[in-house]
Design an enzyme around this catalytic site. Structure first.
Site, short mmCIF file in Angstrom:
data_model
loop_
_atom_site.label_atom_id
_atom_site.label_comp_id
_atom_site.label_asym_id
_atom_site.label_seq_id
_atom_site.Cartn_x
_atom_site.Cartn_y
_atom_site.Cartn_z
N ASP A 50 11.87 -6.01 5.07
CA ASP A 50 10.47 -6.43 5.11
C ASP A 50 9.92 -6.47 3.70
O ASP A 50 9.75 -5.44 3.05
CB ASP A 50 9.65 -5.44 5.97
CG ASP A 50 8.24 -5.95 6.23
OD1 ASP A 50 7.87 -7.02 5.67
OD2 ASP A 50 7.50 -5.31 6.99
N ASP A 97 5.04 -11.84 10.09
CA ASP A 97 4.24 -10.67 10.47
C ASP A 97 2.79 -10.88 10.02
O ASP A 97 1.95 -11.26 10.85
CB ASP A 97 4.85 -9.39 9.86
CG ASP A 97 4.04 -8.14 10.18
OD1 ASP A 97 3.07 -8.24 10.96
OD2 ASP A 97 4.35 -7.05 9.66
N LYS A 112 1.57 -7.00 16.59
CA LYS A 112 0.99 -5.66 16.46
C LYS A 112 -0.38 -5.66 17.13
O LYS A 112 -1.19 -6.57 16.88
CB LYS A 112 0.83 -5.27 14.98
CG LYS A 112 2.15 -5.15 14.24
CD LYS A 112 1.95 -4.89 12.76
CE LYS A 112 3.30 -4.77 12.06
NZ LYS A 112 3.17 -4.81 10.59
N LYS A 129 14.69 -0.22 8.95
CA LYS A 129 13.83 -1.26 8.41
C LYS A 129 13.55 -0.92 6.96
O LYS A 129 12.99 0.14 6.65
CB LYS A 129 12.53 -1.32 9.21
CG LYS A 129 11.55 -2.31 8.64
CD LYS A 129 10.56 -2.71 9.68
CE LYS A 129 9.39 -3.43 9.04
NZ LYS A 129 8.48 -3.94 10.05
N ASP A 157 9.64 -1.90 16.59
CA ASP A 157 9.58 -1.23 15.29
C ASP A 157 8.43 -0.23 15.43
O ASP A 157 7.32 -0.46 14.96
CB ASP A 157 9.30 -2.29 14.21
CG ASP A 157 9.01 -1.68 12.85
OD1 ASP A 157 9.49 -0.56 12.58
OD2 ASP A 157 8.30 -2.34 12.05
N ARG A 167 0.81 -1.22 0.00
CA ARG A 167 0.00 0.00 0.00
C ARG A 167 0.84 1.27 0.00
O ARG A 167 2.04 1.22 0.23
CB ARG A 167 -0.90 0.02 1.25
CG ARG A 167 -0.10 0.13 2.55
CD ARG A 167 -1.03 -0.06 3.73
NE ARG A 167 -0.40 0.11 5.01
CZ ARG A 167 -0.71 1.07 5.88
NH1 ARG A 167 -1.61 1.97 5.58
NH2 ARG A 167 -0.11 1.13 7.04
N GLU A 180 11.60 -10.01 7.19
CA GLU A 180 10.21 -10.11 7.64
C GLU A 180 9.27 -10.51 6.51
O GLU A 180 9.36 -9.96 5.40
CB GLU A 180 9.84 -8.72 8.17
CG GLU A 180 8.71 -8.71 9.15
CD GLU A 180 8.53 -7.30 9.74
OE1 GLU A 180 9.53 -6.68 10.16
OE2 GLU A 180 7.40 -6.83 9.75
MG LIG Z 1 5.93 -6.17 8.41
#
Ligand SMILES: [Mg+2]
Length: 375
Positions: A198, A251, A275, A169, A328, A33, A226
């Protein structure tokens, strides 16, 4: 968890919510996105006795499937109804939120964090202490570099290192030939940085093995990779994990303790990214962290591109749980405004809590948003 506070019976006097919009300094771009401004909803819980807490949920349609309208509908509907006028311990009230409806994990997180903020404010203690941690701990944060042209990524990496960040990252996952160029540009621009990559599900398992073993052969300063492959491809994730030396972190594949157990059982990853917007709040996040701790797996506490309230809640949990060894939590640096004040402080890449009861944040008023206008 602190027993006396855990056993206190709380009564919810009111549940409120308001909507905000905050522009970002730079577009946030991943393989999934692109975001230039964040629409978010603040949930507010008032306890009998007057303590008020807040939590927040950002719309992340491409990740959780939730937008501001659906978050408001969940809070005005089943989630608000589950809490309004309810009595119980913090654990019982949190369970009511979790059971009120399927999905809606961001909306649940906003309300459950608001409840925990109010609970800790009523106890006059920082939330981190009620979760079993210390209010004076610190952790080294990272800074994300969006998926852009190699030259732009190199420039962002240079800026982050100049601002004191040691860990970057790096968002990849678009095309493996271009991803190699992106990473080479970042390494050249920021040779001292430790890198977390990632791919946000952007590679096929064979591509992931090829590109990651290439990075290993080149001796690049990468500490983890990731979610290289699709969230639903547990078998593919396990193949990548078995084939490469670098630690692989799940993730998008881990939303709950059930997912964590399945990934651990399949030896599909070396690390987990937790998260609150995936787990539906703090309690679900603790369940994932406990599953990891029992398996001897380290966790990172991450976040969506979420406002300061959500990030502060994540920081309190990260500093409290022993299985969470990485954070993060850079979104506040992306927002053009720091509203609301307090909660967390970051200097040269090291994050600490600002102190004070609950999350330690000033309450965000309904008529204030980062653009200074009301809504
Ligand atoms: Mg991630």
């Amino acid at each position: 968890m602190e027993q006396s506070a855990e056993q206190a019976v709380l009564e919810v006097a009111a549940v409120r919510r308001h909507r905000h919009r905050a522009p970002l300094r730079h577009p946030f771009v991943t393989a999934a996105r692109r975001t230039e401004a964040v629409e978010y909803v603040v949930a507010e819980v008032e306890l009998a006795g007057g303590a008020v807490g807040q939590g927040s949920a950002a719309e992340t349609v491409a990740v959780t499937g939730e937008d501001a309208a659906s978050i408001l509908a969940a809070l005005d509907g089943p989630l608000g109804a589950a809490l309004r006028g309810a009595r119980g311990t913090i654990g019982e009230l949190s369970a009511r939120i979790a059971a009120a409806m399927p999905g809606a994990t961001s909306a649940k997180a906003a309300l459950e964090v608001a409840l925990h903020d109010a609970w800790a404010r009523a106890a006059g203690r920082p939330l981190v202490e009620l979760l079993g941690g210390s209010a004076v701990s610190t952790m080294r944060n990272d800074m994300t570099v969006s998926l852009e042209e190699p030259a732009t990524m190199a420039e962002r990496a240079r800026e982050a290192v100049a601002a004191g960040h040691e860990i970057l990252k790096i968002k990849l996952g678009h095309d493996i030939a271009e991803d190699r160029e992106r990473l080479a540009a970042v390494v050249e621009a920021a040779p001292s940085a430790r890198l977390r990559l990632d791919a946000n599900q952007g590679w096929l398992p064979e591509q992931a093995v090829e590109i990651i073993t290439g990075f290993e052969a080149d001796g690049l300063p990468v500490e983890l990779v990731e979610q290289p492959v699709a969230a639903g491809d547990v078998e593919g994730l396990a193949r990548v994990t078995a084939a490469v030396s670098l630690p692989i972190m799940a993730d998008e594949a881990v939303w709950s303790a059930v997912d964590a157990h399945r990934l651990i059982e399949a030896r599909a990853c070396d690390l987990l990214n937790i998260k609150l917007a995936k787990t539906g709040g703090l309690r679900g996040a603790i369940e994932v962290a406990e599953a990891a701790r029992r398996a001897g797996i380290d966790c990172m506490l991450g976040a969506m591109m979420e406002p300061r309230i959500s990030i502060t809640a994540a920081a309190h949990l990260a500093l409290a749980h022993p299985a969470i060894t990485m954070i993060d939590l850079d979104p506040p640096a992306w927002f053009a405004s720091a509203l609301p004040r307090g909660g967390i402080v970051q200097e040269r890449g090291v994050l600490r809590l600002s102190g004070g009861p609950g999350l330690g944040l000033e309450l965000l008023r309904p008529d204030v948003d980062a653009e200074g206008g009301g809504r």
